[in-house]
Scaffold this motif. Structure first.
Motif, PDB file in Angstrom:
ATOM      1  N   UNK A  74       2.009   7.411   1.784  1.00  0.00           N
ATOM      2  CA  UNK A  74       3.127   8.170   2.341  1.00  0.00           C
ATOM      3  C   UNK A  74       4.454   7.717   1.748  1.00  0.00           C
ATOM      4  N   UNK A  75       4.642   6.389   1.601  1.00  0.00           N
ATOM      5  CA  UNK A  75       5.885   5.866   1.036  1.00  0.00           C
ATOM      6  C   UNK A  75       6.035   6.254  -0.434  1.00  0.00           C
ATOM      7  N   UNK A  76       4.958   6.173  -1.202  1.00  0.00           N
ATOM      8  CA  UNK A  76       5.007   6.567  -2.610  1.00  0.00           C
ATOM      9  C   UNK A  76       5.330   8.053  -2.732  1.00  0.00           C
ATOM     10  N   UNK A  77       4.789   8.861  -1.822  1.00  0.00           N
ATOM     11  CA  UNK A  77       5.108  10.288  -1.822  1.00  0.00           C
ATOM     12  C   UNK A  77       6.585  10.539  -1.575  1.00  0.00           C
ATOM     13  N   UNK A  78       7.170   9.762  -0.649  1.00  0.00           N
ATOM     14  CA  UNK A  78       8.609   9.912  -0.391  1.00  0.00           C
ATOM     15  C   UNK A  78       9.446   9.486  -1.600  1.00  0.00           C
ATOM     16  N   UNK A  79       8.868   8.633  -2.442  1.00  0.00           N
ATOM     17  CA  UNK A  79       9.560   8.200  -3.661  1.00  0.00           C
ATOM     18  C   UNK A  79       9.319   9.157  -4.830  1.00  0.00           C
ATOM     19  N   UNK A  80       8.549  10.226  -4.593  1.00  0.00           N
ATOM     20  CA  UNK A  80       8.335  11.237  -5.624  1.00  0.00           C
ATOM     21  C   UNK A  80       7.067  11.091  -6.427  1.00  0.00           C
ATOM     22  N   UNK A  81       6.239  10.093  -6.110  1.00  0.00           N
ATOM     23  CA  UNK A  81       4.979   9.899  -6.830  1.00  0.00           C
ATOM     24  C   UNK A  81       3.865  10.716  -6.178  1.00  0.00           C
ATOM     25  N   UNK A  82       2.859  11.078  -6.983  1.00  0.00           N
ATOM     26  CA  UNK A  82       1.797  11.971  -6.512  1.00  0.00           C
ATOM     27  C   UNK A  82       0.453  11.292  -6.722  1.00  0.00           C
ATOM     28  N   UNK A  83      -0.313  11.191  -5.660  1.00  0.00           N
ATOM     29  CA  UNK A  83      -1.656  10.610  -5.810  1.00  0.00           C
ATOM     30  C   UNK A  83      -2.601  11.636  -6.420  1.00  0.00           C
ATOM     31  N   UNK A  84      -3.256  11.228  -7.497  1.00  0.00           N
ATOM     32  CA  UNK A  84      -4.230  12.080  -8.180  1.00  0.00           C
ATOM     33  C   UNK A  84      -5.246  11.137  -8.820  1.00  0.00           C
ATOM     34  N   UNK A  85      -6.310  10.851  -8.101  1.00  0.00           N
ATOM     35  CA  UNK A  85      -7.284   9.864  -8.566  1.00  0.00           C
ATOM     36  C   UNK A  85      -7.939  10.268  -9.884  1.00  0.00           C
ATOM     37  N   UNK A  86      -8.094  11.567 -10.110  1.00  0.00           N
ATOM     38  CA  UNK A  86      -8.794  12.033 -11.315  1.00  0.00           C
ATOM     39  C   UNK A  86      -7.885  12.063 -12.540  1.00  0.00           C
ATOM     40  N   UNK A  87      -6.601  12.261 -12.349  1.00  0.00           N
ATOM     41  CA  UNK A  87      -5.683  12.391 -13.487  1.00  0.00           C
ATOM     42  C   UNK A  87      -4.465  11.475 -13.301  1.00  0.00           C
ATOM     43  N   UNK A  88      -4.725  10.225 -13.002  1.00  0.00           N
ATOM     44  CA  UNK A  88      -3.642   9.288 -12.699  1.00  0.00           C
ATOM     45  C   UNK A  88      -3.030   8.710 -13.964  1.00  0.00           C
ATOM     46  N   UNK A  89      -1.699   8.624 -13.972  1.00  0.00           N
ATOM     47  CA  UNK A  89      -1.011   7.939 -15.064  1.00  0.00           C
ATOM     48  C   UNK A  89      -0.911   6.449 -14.778  1.00  0.00           C
ATOM     49  N   UNK A  90      -0.743   6.102 -13.504  1.00  0.00           N
ATOM     50  CA  UNK A  90      -0.572   4.706 -13.104  1.00  0.00           C
ATOM     51  C   UNK A  90      -1.665   4.288 -12.136  1.00  0.00           C
ATOM     52  N   UNK A  91      -1.998   3.021 -12.179  1.00  0.00           N
ATOM     53  CA  UNK A  91      -2.772   2.407 -11.098  1.00  0.00           C
ATOM     54  C   UNK A  91      -1.786   1.607 -10.247  1.00  0.00           C
ATOM     55  N   UNK A  92      -1.971   1.623  -8.950  1.00  0.00           N
ATOM     56  CA  UNK A  92      -1.052   0.969  -8.025  1.00  0.00           C
ATOM     57  C   UNK A  92      -1.806  -0.041  -7.176  1.00  0.00           C
ATOM     58  N   UNK A  93      -1.375  -1.263  -7.222  1.00  0.00           N
ATOM     59  CA  UNK A  93      -1.867  -2.287  -6.301  1.00  0.00           C
ATOM     60  C   UNK A  93      -0.801  -2.512  -5.244  1.00  0.00           C
ATOM     61  N   UNK A  94      -1.194  -2.487  -3.985  1.00  0.00           N
ATOM     62  CA  UNK A  94      -0.251  -2.713  -2.891  1.00  0.00           C
ATOM     63  C   UNK A  94      -0.808  -3.801  -1.985  1.00  0.00           C
ATOM     64  N   UNK A  95       0.022  -4.770  -1.680  1.00  0.00           N
ATOM     65  CA  UNK A  95      -0.377  -5.864  -0.806  1.00  0.00           C
ATOM     66  C   UNK A  95       0.633  -6.060   0.303  1.00  0.00           C
ATOM     67  N   UNK A  96       0.143  -6.481   1.454  1.00  0.00           N
ATOM     68  CA  UNK A  96       0.984  -6.732   2.627  1.00  0.00           C
ATOM     69  C   UNK A  96       0.644  -8.107   3.185  1.00  0.00           C
ATOM     70  N   UNK A  97       1.682  -8.856   3.538  1.00  0.00           N
ATOM     71  CA  UNK A  97       1.476 -10.157   4.178  1.00  0.00           C
ATOM     72  C   UNK A  97       2.355 -10.225   5.419  1.00  0.00           C
ATOM     73  N   UNK A  98       1.727 -10.582   6.551  1.00  0.00           N
ATOM     74  CA  UNK A  98       2.453 -10.731   7.817  1.00  0.00           C
ATOM     75  C   UNK A  98       2.205 -12.137   8.339  1.00  0.00           C
ATOM     76  N   UNK A  99       3.277 -12.884   8.569  1.00  0.00           N
ATOM     77  CA  UNK A  99       3.182 -14.251   9.054  1.00  0.00           C
ATOM     78  C   UNK A  99       4.014 -14.422  10.321  1.00  0.00           C
ATOM     79  N   UNK A 100       3.502 -15.196  11.254  1.00  0.00           N
ATOM     80  CA  UNK A 100       4.273 -15.547  12.454  1.00  0.00           C
ATOM     81  C   UNK A 100       4.810 -16.961  12.284  1.00  0.00           C
TER      82      UNK A 100
END
Length: 204
Positions: A74-100
């Motif tokens: 959803x965030x990448x879409x708001x930035x103008x990027x389009x998910x297309x697994x079959x015809x992708x120009x980029x691969x995207x790795x996304x990681x999240x870390x939450x610490x208390x």
């Protein structure tokens, strides 16, 4: 020696403040994320297609990584990027870390002069340590790689520390901060402030 109980008014204020800090449901919040972004060579382009790529450690996360990628899509879409697994120009790795973590306790000052003990000795009370509620650190990291050349096209990290633990509500805003300015972000470490609107608490 027993401490005096809170009056009903004070108790109500304390309970209300705790609910506000932990839930963050009743008022808008200004989320000030620390962001640092890097443009690769060749530089990333606007409106490109992408697919997600997972590290082995992320494969093991299963449903949690699925949820992270759903928020990221959803965030990448708001930035103008389009998910297309079959015809992708980029691969995207996304990681999240939450610490208390626990902030350092603050000393409450003592106002007034010396006090008299039961045996008549004068003494000055030491300042009391005020325990702080736990805080939470949220960090988001995106790495975009050009599939054809295997070169990194874009990398960005955003982090936010605050007293709120509702990660599902916070992470979309932090992801938006990480992707702000794509594909030509400001240089160096900078702060991005985005208002997170009030949301209704979930029914239990």
């Amino acid at each position: 020696m027993s401490w005096p109980a809170l009056t009903p008014i004070r108790h109500g204020l304390a309970a209300g403040l705790a609910a506000l800090l932990l839930g963050g449901c009743s008022l808008p919040r200004m989320i000030d994320s620390e962001v640092e972004s890097f443009v690769g060579a060749p530089a990333a382009v606007a409106g490109a297609t992408y697919r997600f790529e997972r590290l082995p450690s992320q494969q093991a996360l299963g449903a949690a990584q699925n949820q992270t990628e759903a928020l990221a899509e959803a965030a990448l879409g708001r930035a103008g990027l389009v998910r297309d697994d079959a015809h992708a120009r980029y691969s995207v790795q996304v990681g999240v870390k939450v610490l208390q973590f626990q902030p350092a306790p603050r000393r409450q000052p003592h106002f007034g002069g010396p006090l008299v003990s039961a045996n008549g000795t004068l003494y000055t009370p030491a300042p009391l340590l005020a325990l702080e509620p736990p805080w939470y650190s949220h960090t988001v990291h995106f790495l975009m790689r050009d599939i054809a050349s295997a070169q990194i096209a874009y990398e960005t990290t955003a982090s936010f520390d605050g007293p709120w633990s509702d990660s599902v509500n916070l992470l979309p805003t932090i992801m938006d901060a990480a992707l702000q300015g794509y594909p030509n972000p400001p240089q160096g470490l900078h702060k991005v402030v985005i208002e997170l609107p009030a949301h209704r608490p979930r029914e239990r």
